[in-house]
Design a protein around this motif. Structure first.
Motif, PDB file in Angstrom:
ATOM      1  N   GLN A  28       0.847  -1.187   0.000  1.00 16.80           N
ATOM      2  CA  GLN A  28       0.000   0.000   0.000  1.00 16.80           C
ATOM      3  C   GLN A  28       0.892   1.249   0.000  1.00 16.80           C
ATOM      4  OE1 GLN A  28      -2.523   1.862  -0.873  1.00 16.80           O
ATOM      5  NE2 GLN A  28      -3.968   0.491   0.165  1.00 16.80           N
ATOM      6  N   THR A  29       0.440   2.276  -0.690  1.00 14.07           N
ATOM      7  CA  THR A  29       1.209   3.518  -0.754  1.00 14.07           C
ATOM      8  C   THR A  29       1.382   4.095   0.644  1.00 14.07           C
ATOM      9  OG1 THR A  29       0.370   4.006  -2.965  1.00 14.07           O
ATOM     10  CG2 THR A  29       1.276   5.849  -1.698  1.00 14.07           C
ATOM     11  N   PRO A  30       2.620   4.306   1.093  1.00  9.54           N
ATOM     12  CA  PRO A  30       2.841   4.858   2.434  1.00  9.54           C
ATOM     13  C   PRO A  30       2.390   6.321   2.514  1.00  9.54           C
ATOM     14  CG  PRO A  30       4.833   3.803   1.585  1.00  9.54           C
ATOM     15  CD  PRO A  30       3.893   3.956   0.437  1.00  9.54           C
ATOM     16  N   ILE A  31       2.106   6.752   3.735  1.00  8.55           N
ATOM     17  CA  ILE A  31       1.859   8.167   3.994  1.00  8.55           C
ATOM     18  C   ILE A  31       3.216   8.802   4.305  1.00  8.55           C
ATOM     19  CG2 ILE A  31       0.689   9.857   5.446  1.00  8.55           C
ATOM     20  CD1 ILE A  31      -1.398   7.709   6.095  1.00  8.55           C
ATOM     21  N   TYR A  32       3.724   9.564   3.346  1.00  6.93           N
ATOM     22  CA  TYR A  32       5.018  10.227   3.549  1.00  6.93           C
ATOM     23  C   TYR A  32       4.770  11.523   4.322  1.00  6.93           C
ATOM     24  CZ  TYR A  32       7.188   6.919   0.347  1.00  6.93           C
ATOM     25  OH  TYR A  32       7.665   5.772  -0.239  1.00  6.93           O
ATOM     26  N   GLN A  33       4.755  11.389   5.649  1.00  6.46           N
ATOM     27  CA  GLN A  33       4.436  12.515   6.532  1.00  6.46           C
ATOM     28  C   GLN A  33       5.712  13.281   6.836  1.00  6.46           C
ATOM     29  OE1 GLN A  33       0.970  12.772   7.498  1.00  6.46           O
ATOM     30  NE2 GLN A  33       1.687  14.872   7.759  1.00  6.46           N
ATOM     31  N   THR A  34       6.119  14.083   5.873  1.00  7.96           N
ATOM     32  CA  THR A  34       7.349  14.862   6.016  1.00  7.96           C
ATOM     33  C   THR A  34       7.178  16.208   5.333  1.00  7.96           C
ATOM     34  OG1 THR A  34       9.747  14.860   5.643  1.00  7.96           O
ATOM     35  CG2 THR A  34       8.378  13.892   3.909  1.00  7.96           C
ATOM     36  N   THR A  35       7.856  17.197   5.847  1.00  2.76           N
ATOM     37  CA  THR A  35       7.783  18.518   5.230  1.00  2.76           C
ATOM     38  C   THR A  35       8.822  18.693   4.132  1.00  2.76           C
ATOM     39  OG1 THR A  35       9.275  19.425   6.897  1.00  2.76           O
ATOM     40  CG2 THR A  35       6.902  19.601   7.315  1.00  2.76           C
ATOM     41  N   SER A  36       9.969  18.038   4.277  1.00  3.58           N
ATOM     42  CA  SER A  36      11.072  18.331   3.370  1.00  3.58           C
ATOM     43  C   SER A  36      11.862  17.069   3.045  1.00  3.58           C
ATOM     44  CB  SER A  36      11.987  19.392   3.990  1.00  3.58           C
ATOM     45  OG  SER A  36      12.370  19.018   5.292  1.00  3.58           O
ATOM     46  N   TYR A  37      12.810  17.199   2.107  1.00  2.00           N
ATOM     47  CA  TYR A  37      13.519  16.057   1.539  1.00  2.00           C
ATOM     48  C   TYR A  37      14.995  16.419   1.404  1.00  2.00           C
ATOM     49  CZ  TYR A  37       8.645  15.272   0.456  1.00  2.00           C
ATOM     50  OH  TYR A  37       7.284  15.132   0.584  1.00  2.00           O
ATOM     51  N   VAL A  38      15.851  15.484   1.727  1.00  2.00           N
ATOM     52  CA  VAL A  38      17.298  15.728   1.696  1.00  2.00           C
ATOM     53  C   VAL A  38      17.796  15.693   0.251  1.00  2.00           C
ATOM     54  CG1 VAL A  38      19.565  14.884   2.434  1.00  2.00           C
ATOM     55  CG2 VAL A  38      17.600  14.747   3.995  1.00  2.00           C
ATOM     56  N   PHE A  39      18.552  16.726  -0.134  1.00  6.64           N
ATOM     57  CA  PHE A  39      19.138  16.772  -1.468  1.00  6.64           C
ATOM     58  C   PHE A  39      20.426  15.956  -1.501  1.00  6.64           C
ATOM     59  CE2 PHE A  39      17.265  21.115  -0.725  1.00  6.64           C
ATOM     60  CZ  PHE A  39      16.068  20.854  -1.403  1.00  6.64           C
ATOM     61  N   VAL A  54      13.093  16.774 -12.062  1.00  4.78           N
ATOM     62  CA  VAL A  54      11.856  16.526 -11.317  1.00  4.78           C
ATOM     63  C   VAL A  54      12.193  15.773 -10.037  1.00  4.78           C
ATOM     64  CG1 VAL A  54       9.620  15.368 -11.346  1.00  4.78           C
ATOM     65  CG2 VAL A  54      10.480  16.482 -13.417  1.00  4.78           C
ATOM     66  N   GLY A  55      11.633  16.217  -8.926  1.00 10.05           N
ATOM     67  CA  GLY A  55      11.885  15.545  -7.662  1.00 10.05           C
ATOM     68  C   GLY A  55      11.166  16.241  -6.533  1.00 10.05           C
ATOM     69  N   TYR A  56      11.564  15.927  -5.318  1.00  8.81           N
ATOM     70  CA  TYR A  56      10.881  16.440  -4.130  1.00  8.81           C
ATOM     71  C   TYR A  56      11.741  17.475  -3.423  1.00  8.81           C
ATOM     72  CZ  TYR A  56       8.031  12.397  -5.137  1.00  8.81           C
ATOM     73  OH  TYR A  56       7.228  11.496  -5.778  1.00  8.81           O
ATOM     74  N   ILE A  57      11.115  18.607  -3.124  1.00  8.15           N
ATOM     75  CA  ILE A  57      11.792  19.722  -2.473  1.00  8.15           C
ATOM     76  C   ILE A  57      11.198  19.994  -1.102  1.00  8.15           C
ATOM     77  CG2 ILE A  57      12.242  22.212  -2.582  1.00  8.15           C
ATOM     78  CD1 ILE A  57      12.178  21.964  -5.646  1.00  8.15           C
ATOM     79  N   TYR A  58       9.876  20.203  -1.099  1.00  8.57           N
ATOM     80  CA  TYR A  58       9.162  20.654   0.091  1.00  8.57           C
ATOM     81  C   TYR A  58       7.705  20.269  -0.133  1.00  8.57           C
ATOM     82  CZ  TYR A  58       7.815  23.944   3.840  1.00  8.57           C
ATOM     83  OH  TYR A  58       7.344  24.512   4.991  1.00  8.57           O
ATOM     84  N   SER A  59       7.021  19.802   0.895  1.00  8.03           N
ATOM     85  CA  SER A  59       5.704  19.201   0.689  1.00  8.03           C
ATOM     86  C   SER A  59       4.591  20.192   0.364  1.00  8.03           C
ATOM     87  CB  SER A  59       5.312  18.349   1.907  1.00  8.03           C
ATOM     88  OG  SER A  59       5.953  17.086   1.833  1.00  8.03           O
TER      89      SER A  59
END
Length: 430
Positions: A28-39, A54-59
């Motif tokens: 099942q798709t996890p709940i990624y409960q985070t505000t930010s992501y490490v570069f 394309v990627g994750y910066i800030y939620s």
């Protein structure tokens, strides 16, 4: 998933956008409960902020759980991308934001949810935008309403509250001829019953709060991009075709092609308006969509049975359900919405306003709430609630007159729903 277009709707509503979690193998798709992501490093961070990667910066902008929902909705609607946000009303503003500027207008159907009418007739004035409301069945009136400052045509596929059905193809042809996009609110129909993009819509909006989630737990919205509109065909849409100062002169349409609107919705819309969908809401909506086709078919089956019973009852003046042969929209519904016309409609109670209030108060199974699209059957007197801010003329045009109640038929036993309405009508009508 690979070769997703070859799969059927029932498969896509479960699998589209979802993959086992690479870190844990979670199905099942996890709940990624985070505000930010490490570069990974400074160059990676710069590439993300420059829209070169394309990627994750800030939620506020992007989140892995929300991304799965966006891909699933885009797949089910036949679009190239989607942007999820905090509510259906937020989705409407997010859809208009790249298109409009002070002095611009949107031509909108008179048959819209009362909150949308208020948003378009009052709130958007604060941005210097305006709306012209027309009967979208009158194509000449639509053409006449479009002027040099029009930037979009807006309608609902199946209108809330009356359940009226829109001929999207013919309306899309009018919008195309004028060089503006058709935006279709597909909340009531869902992609199971209607694919506006296949019928010519440029953009689709949803209140994911309703049928898509289906359990009354979270609010959310979405804008789905068809990828088919040429934003550079004229100078009407500079936000998408002209250099963007915030990204050193980048031109969204030139750079991202068919995904220009989607990238703008995230990189500027969510960045600056901040109407973000939280990951837990996305998770609940993903779980709801897994059973969308099963629920929608039951909503439709129950609705036609309840509407048919109401139409024969002497205490009822009329029923607006387009699935009834007596409806003026019946033939259109058969042609454009062959699987059914959802579970939403209105009926007029003999005895008027006071009888409607008594009816609402006397029901046991139906819940009196300002919502629709739940597994539970719901009822509301629109004239005194959701459409209260409208003028009497606007209420009538929207199908929400003082003698009318709106019901959203759930997936309970339809005989129980009929019995509940029967006892309540007896109390309401004497």
């Amino acid at each position: 998933m690979t070769d997703a277009p070859s799969y059927g709707f029932d498969t896509l509503q479960i699998h589209a956008g979802a993959r086992p979690d690479p870190a844990t193998g979670a199905r099942q798709t996890p709940i990624y409960q985070t505000t930010s992501y490490v570069f990974r490093d400074a160059d990676h961070a710069a590439a993300l902020f420059n829209l070169q990667e394309v990627g994750y910066i800030y939620s506020r902008l992007t989140n892995p759980t929300v991304a799965v929902l966006q891909e699933r909705l885009a797949t089910l609607e036949g679009g190239v991308g989607a942007v999820c946000c905090s509510s259906g009303h937020a989705a409407q503003i997010l859809a208009l934001f790249p298109l409009m500027a002070p002095g611009c207008n949107v031509v909108a159907s008179t048959r819209l949810y009362g909150g949308t009418v208020t948003q378009f007739s009052q709130t958007i004035k604060r941005f210097g935008w305006s709306a012209t409301f027309v009967d979208t069945d009158d194509l000449d009136a639509v053409r006449d309403a479009i002027d040099e400052n029009t930037r979009a045509v807006f309608c609902e596929s199946i209108a809330n509250p009356g359940g009226y059905v829109t001929d999207i193809r013919t309306l899309a042809d009018v919008a195309d001829a004028a060089g503006v996009p058709l935006i279709v609110d597909n909340t009531t129909a869902t992609p199971y019953l209607c694919n506006p993009i296949a019928q010519g819509a440029a953009l689709v909006v949803h209140s994911t709060t309703k049928y898509l989630t289906g359990n009354g737990t979270v609010t959310g919205g979405a804008v789905i991009d068809s990828g088919n509109f040429d934003w550079s065909a004229s100078d009407k849409f500079p936000s998408l075709s002209a250099p963007e100062p915030a990204y050193h002169g980048l031109k969204f349409h030139e750079t991202f092609g068919s995904l220009a609107f989607t990238f703008h919705g995230i990189a500027i819309g969510l960045r600056d308006l901040g109407m973000t969908m939280n990951p837990q809401a996305a998770h609940y909506t993903l779980m709801g969509i897994e059973t969308l086709s099963l629920r929608m078919q039951r909503h439709c089956d129950n609705a036609i049975k309840v509407a048919s019973w109401l139409e024969q009852d002497d205490r009822v003046d009329y029923v607006t359900y387009a699935g009834l042969p007596s409806s003026p929209y019946y033939e259109r519904a058969l042609a454009c919405y062959p699987k059914g016309t959802s579970g939403l409609f209105t009926f007029a109670v003999k005895g008027g306003y006071e009888a409607c209030i008594k009816l609402v108060d006397a029901l046991d199974i139906f819940s009196h709430v300002a919502n629709l699209g739940d597994t539970r059957s719901l009822i509301i007197h629109s004239a005194s609630t959701t459409h209260r801010q409208l003028t009497p003329e606007q209420q009538e045009a929207a199908g929400a007159g003082p003698n009318v109640v709106r019901i959203s038929i759930g997936i309970e036993d339809p005989d129980d729903l009929i019995a509940d309405l029967d006892q309540a009508l007896t109390k309401a009508c004497g």
